[in-house]
Design a protein around this motif. Structure first.
Motif, PDB file in Angstrom:
ATOM      1  N   ASP A 251       0.809  -1.041  -0.045  1.00 24.74           N
ATOM      2  CA  ASP A 251       0.248  -0.125  -0.064  1.00 24.74           C
ATOM      3  C   ASP A 251       0.809   1.221  -0.099  1.00 24.74           C
ATOM      4  O   ASP A 251       0.458   2.310  -0.684  1.00 24.74           O
ATOM      5  CB  ASP A 251      -1.062   0.041   1.461  1.00 24.74           C
ATOM      6  N   ALA A 252       2.125   1.296   0.665  1.00 25.45           N
ATOM      7  CA  ALA A 252       2.930   2.310   0.701  1.00 25.45           C
ATOM      8  C   ALA A 252       3.380   2.637  -0.611  1.00 25.45           C
ATOM      9  O   ALA A 252       3.638   3.902  -1.125  1.00 25.45           O
ATOM     10  CB  ALA A 252       4.052   1.963   1.791  1.00 25.45           C
ATOM     11  N   VAL A 253       3.752   1.687  -1.463  1.00 28.15           N
ATOM     12  CA  VAL A 253       4.368   1.857  -2.590  1.00 28.15           C
ATOM     13  C   VAL A 253       3.177   2.098  -3.509  1.00 28.15           C
ATOM     14  O   VAL A 253       3.451   3.345  -4.503  1.00 28.15           O
ATOM     15  CB  VAL A 253       4.982   0.181  -2.961  1.00 28.15           C
ATOM     16  N   LEU A 254       2.094   1.652  -3.375  1.00 26.62           N
ATOM     17  CA  LEU A 254       0.831   2.073  -4.147  1.00 26.62           C
ATOM     18  C   LEU A 254       0.816   3.643  -4.011  1.00 26.62           C
ATOM     19  O   LEU A 254       0.371   4.482  -5.015  1.00 26.62           O
ATOM     20  CB  LEU A 254      -0.305   1.482  -3.852  1.00 26.62           C
ATOM     21  N   ALA A 255       0.826   3.863  -2.935  1.00 28.78           N
ATOM     22  CA  ALA A 255       0.719   5.446  -2.524  1.00 28.78           C
ATOM     23  C   ALA A 255       1.665   6.374  -3.198  1.00 28.78           C
ATOM     24  O   ALA A 255       1.416   7.327  -3.635  1.00 28.78           O
ATOM     25  CB  ALA A 255       0.586   5.917  -1.026  1.00 28.78           C
ATOM     26  N   MET A 256       2.835   5.847  -3.079  1.00 36.92           N
ATOM     27  CA  MET A 256       4.015   6.586  -3.544  1.00 36.92           C
ATOM     28  C   MET A 256       3.827   6.733  -5.263  1.00 36.92           C
ATOM     29  O   MET A 256       4.162   7.854  -5.981  1.00 36.92           O
ATOM     30  CB  MET A 256       5.458   5.934  -3.370  1.00 36.92           C
ATOM     31  N   HIS A 257       3.437   5.663  -5.852  1.00 39.33           N
ATOM     32  CA  HIS A 257       3.250   5.650  -7.405  1.00 39.33           C
ATOM     33  C   HIS A 257       2.205   6.601  -7.427  1.00 39.33           C
ATOM     34  O   HIS A 257       2.399   7.420  -8.468  1.00 39.33           O
ATOM     35  CB  HIS A 257       2.600   4.207  -7.825  1.00 39.33           C
ATOM     36  N   LYS A 258       1.037   6.768  -6.705  1.00 40.63           N
ATOM     37  CA  LYS A 258       0.060   7.610  -7.148  1.00 40.63           C
ATOM     38  C   LYS A 258       0.512   9.037  -6.833  1.00 40.63           C
ATOM     39  O   LYS A 258       0.044   9.945  -7.539  1.00 40.63           O
ATOM     40  CB  LYS A 258      -1.286   7.335  -6.377  1.00 40.63           C
ATOM     41  N   VAL A 259       0.783   9.219  -5.572  1.00 40.64           N
ATOM     42  CA  VAL A 259       1.574  10.644  -5.315  1.00 40.64           C
ATOM     43  C   VAL A 259       2.616  11.284  -6.493  1.00 40.64           C
ATOM     44  O   VAL A 259       2.233  12.459  -6.917  1.00 40.64           O
ATOM     45  CB  VAL A 259       2.352  10.848  -3.979  1.00 40.64           C
ATOM     46  N   GLY A 260       3.423  10.341  -6.981  1.00 38.89           N
ATOM     47  CA  GLY A 260       4.316  10.608  -8.099  1.00 38.89           C
ATOM     48  C   GLY A 260       3.572  11.157  -9.355  1.00 38.89           C
ATOM     49  O   GLY A 260       4.166  12.028 -10.119  1.00 38.89           O
ATOM     50  N   LYS A 261       2.252  10.411  -9.675  1.00 39.42           N
ATOM     51  CA  LYS A 261       1.669  10.596 -10.914  1.00 39.42           C
ATOM     52  C   LYS A 261       1.042  12.302 -10.558  1.00 39.42           C
ATOM     53  O   LYS A 261       0.778  12.707 -11.650  1.00 39.42           O
ATOM     54  CB  LYS A 261       0.633   9.924 -10.956  1.00 39.42           C
ATOM     55  N   GLN A 262       0.695  12.539  -9.496  1.00 35.60           N
ATOM     56  CA  GLN A 262      -0.025  13.676  -8.990  1.00 35.60           C
ATOM     57  C   GLN A 262       0.844  14.991  -9.250  1.00 35.60           C
ATOM     58  O   GLN A 262       0.399  15.967  -9.009  1.00 35.60           O
ATOM     59  CB  GLN A 262      -0.943  13.561  -7.646  1.00 35.60           C
ATOM     60  N   LEU A 263       2.235  14.705  -8.700  1.00 35.52           N
ATOM     61  CA  LEU A 263       3.060  15.925  -8.659  1.00 35.52           C
ATOM     62  C   LEU A 263       3.221  16.634 -10.154  1.00 35.52           C
ATOM     63  O   LEU A 263       3.417  16.005 -10.948  1.00 35.52           O
ATOM     64  CB  LEU A 263       4.566  15.414  -8.123  1.00 35.52           C
ATOM     65  N   PRO A 264       3.244  17.933 -10.019  1.00 39.59           N
ATOM     66  CA  PRO A 264       3.293  18.588 -11.281  1.00 39.59           C
ATOM     67  C   PRO A 264       4.821  18.428 -11.977  1.00 39.59           C
ATOM     68  O   PRO A 264       5.760  18.074 -11.286  1.00 39.59           O
ATOM     69  CB  PRO A 264       2.953  20.033 -10.798  1.00 39.59           C
ATOM     70  N   CYS A 265       4.985  18.648 -13.391  1.00 42.13           N
ATOM     71  CA  CYS A 265       6.070  18.386 -13.708  1.00 42.13           C
ATOM     72  C   CYS A 265       7.237  19.449 -13.210  1.00 42.13           C
ATOM     73  O   CYS A 265       8.493  18.970 -13.294  1.00 42.13           O
ATOM     74  CB  CYS A 265       6.065  18.512 -15.256  1.00 42.13           C
ATOM     75  N   GLU A 266       6.648  20.377 -12.841  1.00 42.11           N
ATOM     76  CA  GLU A 266       7.708  21.488 -12.239  1.00 42.11           C
ATOM     77  C   GLU A 266       8.511  20.736 -11.057  1.00 42.11           C
ATOM     78  O   GLU A 266       9.579  21.317 -10.558  1.00 42.11           O
ATOM     79  CB  GLU A 266       7.018  22.676 -11.788  1.00 42.11           C
ATOM     80  N   LEU A 267       7.959  19.832 -10.287  1.00 42.61           N
ATOM     81  CA  LEU A 267       8.575  19.218  -9.041  1.00 42.61           C
ATOM     82  C   LEU A 267       9.002  17.780  -9.441  1.00 42.61           C
ATOM     83  O   LEU A 267       9.333  17.058  -8.520  1.00 42.61           O
ATOM     84  CB  LEU A 267       7.345  19.195  -8.085  1.00 42.61           C
ATOM     85  N   LYS A 268       9.123  17.428 -10.552  1.00 39.72           N
ATOM     86  CA  LYS A 268       9.878  16.113 -11.046  1.00 39.72           C
ATOM     87  C   LYS A 268      10.931  16.278 -12.018  1.00 39.72           C
ATOM     88  O   LYS A 268      11.078  16.169 -13.138  1.00 39.72           O
ATOM     89  CB  LYS A 268       8.676  15.167 -11.795  1.00 39.72           C
ATOM     90  N   GLU A 269      12.208  16.834 -11.389  1.00 43.15           N
ATOM     91  CA  GLU A 269      13.650  16.891 -12.141  1.00 43.15           C
ATOM     92  C   GLU A 269      13.529  17.712 -12.843  1.00 43.15           C
ATOM     93  O   GLU A 269      14.783  17.936 -13.845  1.00 43.15           O
ATOM     94  CB  GLU A 269      13.925  15.590 -12.372  1.00 43.15           C
TER      95      GLU A 269
END
Length: 293
Positions: A251-269
């Motif tokens: 569940d923790a990994v699933l949450a990390m996956h979903k949060v990553g998808k929800q982050l805007p591109c400005e906050l992803k490298e």
């Protein structure tokens, strides 16, 4: 074929009375067709590089080409020799090793991307420091790296290890989770306890953005390696005391996956948000990029 999730892996480990490192090694032998000796030798080479990169900047003056980082590992190393630290020499040395790897990486030295170059200091610092504290030999450290690899495999299948896709939670978060699980098994914990440790680390780092100054894997990346190492080591102790994770690993990994998808591109490298977009971040970017014109 490697297990698709933590529940499946724990079921196999329980049925076959295997640790995570034993299960991971077994799967690698079956998948690659290589001998156990050859696979262990390759992991030993990884360990050797980890040792080199985690020690080099402790005693050598290093500076990245940008000038953003360098010299902090040596400061921590010298500080560890005194009696003034709150957390003790063990933790300070782990911190020093973590940032040493980051500084070596930033100066184009050789590191092990475990799982990425941006998070390269966490796993070496955690495994080597814990092994030193627990009087473990290289064989034990190699086994710990197999544990880490097994947990990393599960994260890669169900979330991401890339800052560009999931933010720094996917890089430093995954590395710290891998390290925590590795140390738990090194300390005699069960596979269930190892995944509890990984889950707790992930829960505590959910949403961490990837915002490198000037797009370089230096600031704030290097110090996040320190934070990841500390998180992994303290969480291992937490779990070994008997504390469990309310939210299971999958569940923790699933949450990390979903949060990553929800982050805007400005906050992803992309270096368009977070610290990279602050007045100081923009000033440093202009200064650094201006030197290459």
């Amino acid at each position: 074929m490697f297990a698709k999730n933590g529940v499946e892996m724990l079921s196999i480990c329980k049925r076959e009375n295997l640790s995570i490192w034993e299960y991971t090694l077994k799967c690698e032998i079956e998948e690659t067709g290589n001998s156990e000796e050859k696979i262990i030798y390759k992991m030993k080479r990884n360990l050797d590089v980890m040792k080199e990169s985690s020690e080099y900047a402790l005693k050598n003056n290093v500076k990245s080409i940008s000038g953003l980082i360098g010299g902090d590992a040596k400061k921590l190393y010298e500080y560890s020799k005194g009696n003034n630290s709150l957390t003790g020499s063990f933790m300070v040395m782990a911190m020093a090793r973590a940032i040493s790897c980051s500084e070596v990486n930033a100066t184009m030295g050789r590191i092990v991307a475990a799982p990425t170059a941006g998070s390269c200091g966490i796993l070496p610092a955690v495994v080597i420091s814990a092994g030193e504290k627990l009087n473990k030999d290289d064989n034990d450290l190699i086994n710990a790296l197999f544990t880490a690899a097994g947990v990393g495999n599960l994260i890669a299948q169900n979330a991401s290890l890339s800052g560009a896709e999931g933010g720094c939670q996917a890089e430093c978060g995954s590395a710290a989770a891998m390290g925590a699980a590795a140390v738990v098994e090194m300390m005699g914990g069960t596979p269930e306890m190892a995944l509890d440790a990984a889950a707790i680390v992930i829960k505590n780092i959910l949403g961490l953005v990837c915002d490198p100054i000037a797009g370089l894997v230096e600031v704030p990346c290097a110090k996040r390696n320190i934070a990841g190492a500390v998180s992994a080591l303290t969480t291992a102790d937490l779990v070994m005391s008997g504390v469990k994770s309310v939210i299971p690993f999958d569940d923790a990994v699933l949450a990390m996956h979903k949060v990553g998808k929800q982050l805007p591109c400005e906050l992803k490298e992309t270096a368009l948000g977070g610290l990279a977009a602050t007045p100081t971040g923009v000033k440093l970017k202009n200064l650094i990029l201006g030197t290459f014109k």
